[in-house]
Scaffold this motif. Sequence first.
Motif, PDB file in Angstrom:
ATOM      1  N   ILE A   1      34.404 102.565 -77.299  1.00  0.00           N
ATOM      2  CA  ILE A   1      35.409 103.618 -77.214  1.00  0.00           C
ATOM      3  C   ILE A   1      35.081 104.754 -78.175  1.00  0.00           C
ATOM      4  CG2 ILE A   1      37.263 102.086 -76.460  1.00  0.00           C
ATOM      5  CD1 ILE A   1      38.343 102.103 -79.313  1.00  0.00           C
ATOM      6  N   VAL A   2      35.427 105.957 -77.747  1.00  0.00           N
ATOM      7  CA  VAL A   2      35.363 107.128 -78.614  1.00  0.00           C
ATOM      8  C   VAL A   2      36.801 107.599 -78.787  1.00  0.00           C
ATOM      9  CG1 VAL A   2      34.604 109.527 -78.801  1.00  0.00           C
ATOM     10  CG2 VAL A   2      33.064 107.806 -77.848  1.00  0.00           C
ATOM     11  N   VAL A   3      37.257 107.690 -80.050  1.00  0.00           N
ATOM     12  CA  VAL A   3      38.665 107.984 -80.310  1.00  0.00           C
ATOM     13  C   VAL A   3      38.823 109.381 -80.897  1.00  0.00           C
ATOM     14  CG1 VAL A   3      40.766 107.209 -81.456  1.00  0.00           C
ATOM     15  CG2 VAL A   3      39.001 105.549 -80.871  1.00  0.00           C
ATOM     16  N   LEU A   4      39.762 110.151 -80.393  1.00  0.00           N
ATOM     17  CA  LEU A   4      40.069 111.462 -80.970  1.00  0.00           C
ATOM     18  C   LEU A   4      41.569 111.544 -81.276  1.00  0.00           C
ATOM     19  CD1 LEU A   4      37.897 113.743 -78.664  1.00  0.00           C
ATOM     20  CD2 LEU A   4      37.423 113.074 -81.026  1.00  0.00           C
ATOM     21  N   THR A  49      28.563 105.219 -68.441  1.00  0.00           N
ATOM     22  CA  THR A  49      28.230 105.253 -69.865  1.00  0.00           C
ATOM     23  C   THR A  49      28.788 104.034 -70.586  1.00  0.00           C
ATOM     24  OG1 THR A  49      30.230 106.529 -70.324  1.00  0.00           O
ATOM     25  CG2 THR A  49      28.193 107.775 -69.955  1.00  0.00           C
ATOM     26  N   GLU A  97      38.700 117.358 -72.498  1.00  0.00           N
ATOM     27  CA  GLU A  97      37.547 118.085 -71.961  1.00  0.00           C
ATOM     28  C   GLU A  97      36.250 117.578 -72.590  1.00  0.00           C
ATOM     29  OE1 GLU A  97      36.195 122.777 -71.555  1.00  0.00           O
ATOM     30  OE2 GLU A  97      38.253 122.238 -72.086  1.00  0.00           O
ATOM     31  N   LEU A  98      36.276 117.428 -73.919  1.00  0.00           N
ATOM     32  CA  LEU A  98      35.101 116.946 -74.652  1.00  0.00           C
ATOM     33  C   LEU A  98      34.671 115.572 -74.141  1.00  0.00           C
ATOM     34  CD1 LEU A  98      33.350 117.522 -77.275  1.00  0.00           C
ATOM     35  CD2 LEU A  98      34.947 116.016 -78.425  1.00  0.00           C
ATOM     36  N   LEU A  99      35.646 114.698 -73.968  1.00  0.00           N
ATOM     37  CA  LEU A  99      35.318 113.330 -73.558  1.00  0.00           C
ATOM     38  C   LEU A  99      34.808 113.290 -72.117  1.00  0.00           C
ATOM     39  CD1 LEU A  99      38.317 111.575 -75.329  1.00  0.00           C
ATOM     40  CD2 LEU A  99      35.894 111.281 -75.889  1.00  0.00           C
ATOM     41  N   ARG A 100      35.370 114.140 -71.254  1.00  0.00           N
ATOM     42  CA  ARG A 100      34.855 114.198 -69.879  1.00  0.00           C
ATOM     43  C   ARG A 100      33.435 114.737 -69.887  1.00  0.00           C
ATOM     44  NH1 ARG A 100      38.102 117.687 -66.363  1.00  0.00           N
ATOM     45  NH2 ARG A 100      36.548 117.025 -64.847  1.00  0.00           N
ATOM     46  N   ASN A 101      33.182 115.686 -70.760  1.00  0.00           N
ATOM     47  CA  ASN A 101      31.843 116.251 -70.878  1.00  0.00           C
ATOM     48  C   ASN A 101      30.858 115.201 -71.398  1.00  0.00           C
ATOM     49  OD1 ASN A 101      30.068 118.325 -70.562  1.00  0.00           O
ATOM     50  ND2 ASN A 101      30.472 119.224 -72.586  1.00  0.00           N
ATOM     51  N   LYS A 102      31.374 114.258 -72.178  1.00  0.00           N
ATOM     52  CA  LYS A 102      30.564 113.124 -72.657  1.00  0.00           C
ATOM     53  C   LYS A 102      30.358 112.104 -71.554  1.00  0.00           C
ATOM     54  CE  LYS A 102      30.060 113.677 -77.187  1.00  0.00           C
ATOM     55  NZ  LYS A 102      28.749 113.555 -77.808  1.00  0.00           N
ATOM     56  N   ARG A 103      30.991 112.361 -70.389  1.00  0.00           N
ATOM     57  CA  ARG A 103      30.884 111.468 -69.245  1.00  0.00           C
ATOM     58  C   ARG A 103      31.416 110.068 -69.538  1.00  0.00           C
ATOM     59  NH1 ARG A 103      30.040 115.644 -66.754  1.00  0.00           N
ATOM     60  NH2 ARG A 103      28.363 116.035 -65.254  1.00  0.00           N
ATOM     61  N   THR A 111      31.507 103.716 -71.750  1.00  0.00           N
ATOM     62  CA  THR A 111      32.278 104.248 -72.872  1.00  0.00           C
ATOM     63  C   THR A 111      33.621 104.755 -72.358  1.00  0.00           C
ATOM     64  OG1 THR A 111      30.257 104.898 -74.028  1.00  0.00           O
ATOM     65  CG2 THR A 111      32.287 105.993 -74.712  1.00  0.00           C
TER      66      THR A 111
END
Lengths: 367, 367
Positions: B102-105, B69, B119-125, B71
Amino acid sequence: MTTNRHVPASAPTISEVAKAAGVGRATAARTLGGYGSVGAETRNKVEAAALRLGYQTNELARSMSTGETKTLGVVVADIGNPFFAGVVRGISDYCENRGYNIVVLSTDENVAKERSAVELLRNKRVDGLIVASAAIKAQSADHISAAVKRGTPVVLVDRAIRGLDFDTVLIDNRDAARLAVAHLISHGHRRIGFVWGPETASPPVSVSELLAAAENALWSDGERLQGYLAALFESGIEFDADLVTTTPKNREDAERGVARMLALPCRPTALFATEADATIGALNAIRRAGLGYPRDISLIGFDDNPWAGVIDPPLTMVSQPMLELGQRAAEQLINRIDGNRAEHSVDVLSTVLIERSSVTGPLNAGE
Amino acid sequence: MTTNRHVPASAPTISEVAKAAGVGRATAARTLGGYGSVGAETRNKVEAAALRLGYQTNELARSMSTGETKTLGVVVADIGNPFFAGVVRGISDYCENRGYNIVVLSTDENVAKERSAVELLRNKRVDGLIVASAAIKAQSADHISAAVKRGTPVVLVDRAIRGLDFDTVLIDNRDAARLAVAHLISHGHRRIGFVWGPETASPPVSVSELLAAAENALWSDGERLQGYLAALFESGIEFDADLVTTTPKNREDAERGVARMLALPCRPTALFATEADATIGALNAIRRAGLGYPRDISLIGFDDNPWAGVIDPPLTMVSQPMLELGQRAAEQLINRIDGNRAEHSVDVLSTVLIERSSVTGPLNAGE
C-alpha cells in the motif's frame, strides 16, 4: 445493501492521443515519455490532446527508463502504534514535497518479518529504505548491510544497530532518560524505579549484569537504561536491582513489575516509565496498590500525548519529536539517493521534558 | 558524528546472469521475466545463476507486462492520527497476506489535497484505492467517480459520501451514538450535551436547522448527531439547541463549547463527546469549571484507547473496530480487483460501549 454495478471506461492509449493530436504514435510516445527531442508546436499539440482525453503518463514506463521508482520503503515495528504513526506522517509529509511516495510495512519487532519486508521492498525496486530495525546487533542485520551493498541506500530511524555504521536519525534516548531521572533526584528522590529494563530470565543483581542484559535489548531501551544509571551515578545514588523491572515489554507485565516494587519493604518514592505502555502499567499498579501520585509516589512517563495532560493529576512526560524524526530520516535518505552526501551521519534529536503535576518531593512515601 | 563512506556494489544485470548460465540474454530475460517459453533445463540453469548472483526479478518489468502493480493506494485524513493508523494497520495486514503493498497519503480533511492524492496514485497505476474521503457530497467527489469510471476500483472507508454509491466499509455511527445516549438516559439523564455538532456560523435553534447544517458535515459526524437526536426522540426528551456545540472541530473549541454549556443556568447533567479530541476538550472544561465526573456530570467519549482506562475515574467509551475496518476495506477492494464481485456493497461494522466509571445518575447535577 447492494446496488447497481459500475462500468469502467478504459484509459486512453498513446495511439488515441497521437490520433487526436494528428501526429504519429512514436512522436506522441516521445513527447509524453519525456525522452528524445520534440518540437515545441508538436509538444503543445500532443499535451493538449493528452489533457483533453485524460491521458496520464505511465509512471511505470518512466521508471523503466530512468531506473527510479520515486518510492521509498519504510519498515517500522507497527504502523498502528501512535509513535510510529507520527514518524511515518513526518516521512510522508517530507516525501510529498520531494515527489516521493512511501510503502510502509510493519514487523511487530520480529527480525524475520523485517528481513522479508526489506527483501520485498528491494524487489519492488524502491529507491531507498527507512528502517526502525528490530535487529539488536550487526549479525542479525545482514539484510540491511546487503541492501546497502547492492545499492539501495538505507537510513535507520529511532534505533541504531550495535556494530553497524549507517545513516541514522535518533532521539537522544540516553540524555532524555538522564534528565528525567535527574529531575526526580532534584526533588529529593533517591529510590527511583525504572520501568522497563531489559528482559532477563533471572533478575540481574549488579550494574554489570544489567548492562550485559541491555546489550541484548533494542538500542533505544539500552540507551534509556544507561541514562537512568548515569543520573544515579552523577548523584552518588547506589544502584538497587530491585528497582528495575526485567519482565517482558507489555502493559500487564509493567503493572506486575511495578506492583512488586510497591510491595518492597522500602518501596521507591518515584518511578520513571520509559514507554507509553510502561506508563499505563505503572499508573494501574499505583491505583491497585491504593496509592495516589504524586502524594505517595512521583512519576515521569515517556511519549507525551494529549491524554497525559487531562489525566488528573496531569503527568510530567518526556516528549519525542516524532514528526521531525520522520522528516529528517526522509531528508537524509533522499539526499543520499540524489548523491548529495558522501559520508555517513548520525542525527540526534533532542527531547523535551513536559513538566506537569506528577512529581513532588518524597515527603509521604514509604521510606 | 560522521564516518567512513560506503561503496554500493551495483545489482547484477540480466546479461551477467545470462553469461553465468551460459545462455543468451534474451533467453535469460524470458526466464526471469516469466514470459515466453523456456525449457526446464534452461530454466534451472538461469534460476541457479540468478540466485548465485543475487539477481532479483524486476517487479516493474512484470508490472509492465501484466498491467498490475500489486499496489493499493490509501488516502486518509491523517496517517499520524491513532484512529487512521489503526485502520491503515488493518489494511496493511490484509494486503500482506494477499501479496499487495500500500501507498498511503494524508489529506488533513482537505478535498483539494485528496484530489491530488487520488490523481497521483492513479498516475502510479495503483490497482485500486481505499479512501476515507473529506468530500461531503457527490459534487465534490468527482475525482472518485472519475477514478472508478476509468477502471480504478475504489472502496470508501469510515465515511460514505452523500449521493454517491460505492463499495463502502463503515462503522454504524448512528447506532453507536444512539446506544451511548440511551445509556445516559437509562441512568436518568435528560439534559445531555453533544460535543461536537456541525460547525455553523450562528447556532441552529431547531432540529431541522441543525439537521440542515449536518448535511454539510462529514458523513460520520452527521450520523452521530442523528443517533443523538434519535435517542432523545425515543425517550420523549425535547431537543435543546443550547446543548449542542457548533464550534470548529478541535480540542480548544470543544473545551470552550463545553464551558459554555456548563455555565448555563440549567446545565447538562451528562455529555456525549463524539471524538477523542472532543472528549479531551470536555474533560478539560469539566476540570476548569471545578466540577468532577461522574459526581457533577456524567461523560461518554468516542474512540476507546488505553488511556481512557487509566484516567481516574476511568471513562466509559465507544470503541471502534479500527483494524477490522481496514481489513474489510482491503478485502472488498482486492475482491473487486480480482473481478469476484459485481454489485456494490456497504459493510457496516458494530461498535462496543466499554462501560467503566464515568456514568452515574444525575443526583447532584445542576438541575
